[in-house]
Design a protein around this motif. Structure first.
Motif, short mmCIF file in Angstrom:
data_model
loop_
_atom_site.label_atom_id
_atom_site.label_comp_id
_atom_site.label_asym_id
_atom_site.label_seq_id
_atom_site.Cartn_x
_atom_site.Cartn_y
_atom_site.Cartn_z
N VAL A 1 -40.68 -75.30 7.92
CA VAL A 1 -41.19 -76.14 8.99
C VAL A 1 -40.27 -75.94 10.18
N THR A 2 -40.81 -75.39 11.27
CA THR A 2 -39.97 -75.12 12.43
C THR A 2 -40.09 -76.21 13.49
N GLN A 3 -41.23 -76.91 13.48
CA GLN A 3 -41.40 -77.96 14.48
C GLN A 3 -42.51 -78.89 14.01
N VAL A 4 -42.32 -80.17 14.26
CA VAL A 4 -43.37 -81.14 13.95
C VAL A 4 -43.87 -81.70 15.27
N LYS A 5 -45.17 -81.52 15.53
CA LYS A 5 -45.73 -82.00 16.79
C LYS A 5 -46.43 -83.32 16.55
N THR A 6 -46.04 -84.32 17.29
CA THR A 6 -46.63 -85.65 17.12
C THR A 6 -47.49 -85.98 18.34
N PRO A 7 -48.46 -86.86 18.15
CA PRO A 7 -49.28 -87.28 19.30
C PRO A 7 -48.41 -87.85 20.42
N HIS A 8 -47.32 -88.47 20.02
CA HIS A 8 -46.44 -89.06 21.01
C HIS A 8 -45.80 -88.01 21.90
N THR A 9 -45.28 -86.93 21.31
CA THR A 9 -44.57 -85.92 22.10
C THR A 9 -45.48 -84.82 22.63
N ASP A 10 -46.50 -84.42 21.84
CA ASP A 10 -47.29 -83.26 22.21
C ASP A 10 -48.76 -83.57 22.44
N GLY A 11 -49.17 -84.78 22.14
CA GLY A 11 -50.56 -85.13 22.37
C GLY A 11 -51.45 -84.89 21.17
N TYR A 12 -50.94 -84.23 20.15
CA TYR A 12 -51.72 -84.03 18.93
C TYR A 12 -50.77 -83.85 17.76
N ALA A 13 -51.33 -83.93 16.55
CA ALA A 13 -50.49 -83.85 15.35
C ALA A 13 -50.62 -82.47 14.74
N ALA A 14 -49.50 -81.79 14.55
CA ALA A 14 -49.51 -80.47 13.94
C ALA A 14 -48.14 -80.15 13.38
N VAL A 15 -48.11 -79.16 12.52
CA VAL A 15 -46.85 -78.68 11.97
C VAL A 15 -46.77 -77.20 12.26
N GLN A 16 -45.64 -76.76 12.80
CA GLN A 16 -45.46 -75.34 13.05
C GLN A 16 -44.64 -74.75 11.91
N LEU A 17 -45.17 -73.70 11.30
CA LEU A 17 -44.46 -73.06 10.19
C LEU A 17 -43.97 -71.68 10.62
#
Lengths: 116, 213
Positions: free
Chosen positions: B34-50
């Motif tokens: 897991v290189t980055q966790v994108k949250t709606p709060h920080t990025d506007g949507y929920a995703a995981v970067q692998l």
């Protein structure tokens, strides 16, 4: 083929398969699933062809069924469904595929036995 | 949502427990980080970067190295994002390692890859057009596409008309492939059937989105 694929294919091979030759008379013990029941069916005949293809290797066994009807079945020798292969005897053959036996009836369809 | 990045190794055949021989594609999947966790709060949507596949540091730009350093990870060649439901986001932490064992035997997965490039192809191969007669006075028309539309009404060729052109090298997803084998020791995954792309092509594997009942 990469060595990983090869190793995966090798895992599919059975540890013990008797050495078979074209012309052998064999008894193949084949597991059959009928609905919920499982039973072993024995098919006895002559190996008329062999295909060597790793885990997909197969033999074609020919026997003369009821009323002189020729029956051929192909068995994958490494399949878990094939429980056991018994070799009853070997024959003298001069070719790899014995398809000529299909056109022969009765005494002409015999093969000379040899001991190995 | 379960997803991993991997490479296609090739196809072979294996026996099922019922003794059926089935064609499988063998994939080398993971280990992914897991290189980055994108949250709606920080990025506007929920995703995981692998991230997948370690490389020498000089193969990456400074920006990429810096990005991975934040998660305390080694240099990784491939980064891919996977959409995750918001409520599952806290299951992932940067730096976390994911292995093939997130998938189980018997499960259904979707596999995405880049299909093999076929170059410039005619209508017969590209769209399955019918061949024209070889005989009956024909010449040079065997694999020709034929008419592209009607005459002076509409007086033009419709948009989207299937024509010869570049084929393959496209992102293709194959849905609902059954997982036949999982080997966590060698990071191997065998799925039933074919998978887009050449050997050693990059693929992403995710749990099946649409499963038929």
């Amino acid at each position: 083929m990469s060595y990983i694929l090869q190793s995966l294919a090798d895992q599919q091979l059975k540890e013990e398969v008797p050495t078979l030759y074209v012309g052998d008379i064999v008894r193949v013990h084949n597991r059959i699933v009928e609905g919920k029941n499982e039973r072993v069916q024995v098919f006895q005949g002559t190996i008329i062809a062999m295909k060597k293809a790793g885990p997909a290797s197969s033999i074609t066994v020919r026997k003369i069924g009821a009323h002189g009807v020729g029956v051929e079945r192909v068995f994958r020798i490494h399949s878990p469904r094939v429980e056991k292969i018994e070799v009853l005897r070997h024959s003298k053959v001069r070719r790899a595929k014995l398809y000529f036996l299909r056109d022969r009836v009765g005494k002409k369809a015999r093969l000379k036995q040899i001991r190995r | 949502m379960k997803g991993l990045i991997g490479r296609k190794l090739g196809m072979t055949q294996i026996f099922t427990e019922q003794g059926e021989m089935v064609p499988v594609t063998v994939l080398e999947v993971g280990p992914c980080y897991v290189t980055q966790v994108k949250t709606p709060h920080t990025d506007g949507y929920a995703a995981v970067q692998l991230g997948f596949e370690e490389v020498k540091p000089r193969k990456l730009t400074r920006g990429q190295r810096g990005h991975l350093k934040r998660a305390q990870l080694p240099p990784l060649r491939v980064l891919r994002e996977f959409r995750v439901k918001e409520e599952h986001l806290d299951e992932y932490k940067p730096g976390q390692k994911l292995l093939v064992d997130v998938f189980n035997e018997g499960e259904l997965v979707d596999v995405t890859g880049i299909s093999k490039g076929k170059g410039f192809q005619g209508g017969v191969k590209r769209h399955g057009f019918n061949r024209q007669p070889k005989t009956h006075g024909q010449s040079d028309r065997e694999r020709a596409p034929g008419a592209a539309g009607a005459g002076s009404t509409p007086g033009r060729v419709y948009k989207g008309k299937r024509m010869p052109g570049h084929m393959g090298h496209q992102r293709v997803t194959v849905q609902n492939l059954r997982v036949m084998r999982v080997d966590p020791e060698r990071n191997l995954l065998a799925v039933r059937g074919a998978v887009p792309g050449p050997k050693n092509g990059l693929v992403t594997v995710v749990a099946a989105r649409k499963t038929r009942r």
